[in-house]
Write an enzyme that holds these catalytic residues in place. Sequence first.
Site, PDB file in Angstrom:
ATOM      1  N   CYS A   1       0.814  -1.207   0.000  1.00 55.32           N
ATOM      2  CA  CYS A   1       0.000   0.000   0.000  1.00 55.32           C
ATOM      3  C   CYS A   1       0.857   1.270   0.000  1.00 55.32           C
ATOM      4  CB  CYS A   1      -0.950  -0.046   1.187  1.00 55.32           C
ATOM      5  SG  CYS A   1      -2.194   1.238   1.267  1.00 55.32           S
ATOM      6  N   HIS A   2       0.926   1.991   1.110  1.00 51.93           N
ATOM      7  CA  HIS A   2       1.723   3.211   1.239  1.00 51.93           C
ATOM      8  C   HIS A   2       3.154   2.930   1.699  1.00 51.93           C
ATOM      9  CE1 HIS A   2      -2.257   5.102   1.160  1.00 51.93           C
ATOM     10  NE2 HIS A   2      -1.648   6.263   0.912  1.00 51.93           N
TER      11      HIS A   2
END
Length: 185
Positions: free
Chosen positions: A110-111
């Site tokens: 994800c991030h």
Amino acid sequence: MSIAGKKIAILATHGFEQSELEVPLQKLKEAGAQVQIVSLEAGEIKGWAKKDWGRPVSVDRTLGEAKPSDYDALVLPGGQINPDLLRVEPKAIEFIKGFWRDNKVIGAICHAPWLLIEAEIVKGRRVTSYHSIKTDVINAGGRWEDSEVVTDQGLVTSRNPGDLDAFSRKLIEEIGEGVHQRRAA
């Protein structure tokens, strides 16, 4: 695939996306790995579950106690808060860089590729991430792909929301292969 006897670090702090820590943790343990949660401080860290605070997770070792040489691989869960807090911590970035220098598998969801950017790992590498940091990855020299899971010489990234089972399977496969000789990107 069994990765019995392998030791895996999951580096996280407050605000990790609950599923992005818990699913790989469970899948790695099911495959026989010993998994430790490594964080900035001892005690517990609290997750983020979609739109609110989630469940706490116990920290096994602090960054001050852990060394990349203690482990076979590293997992970096995302969420917006967790990697943003970790990427300004020099000890966290050095910890990540140590795995890369030692040719060990790193998984980022994800991030979490923000951490790979800070550690100067993405340049020339095939990477995916949450779509909102696509430009960050590209600006750091990464070859961003709109795929659920991307692997590049022991670097496993997942865009999530997506299939964390697919990420975990690929991560386990890469760990099972052992250290990865990396060609210059």
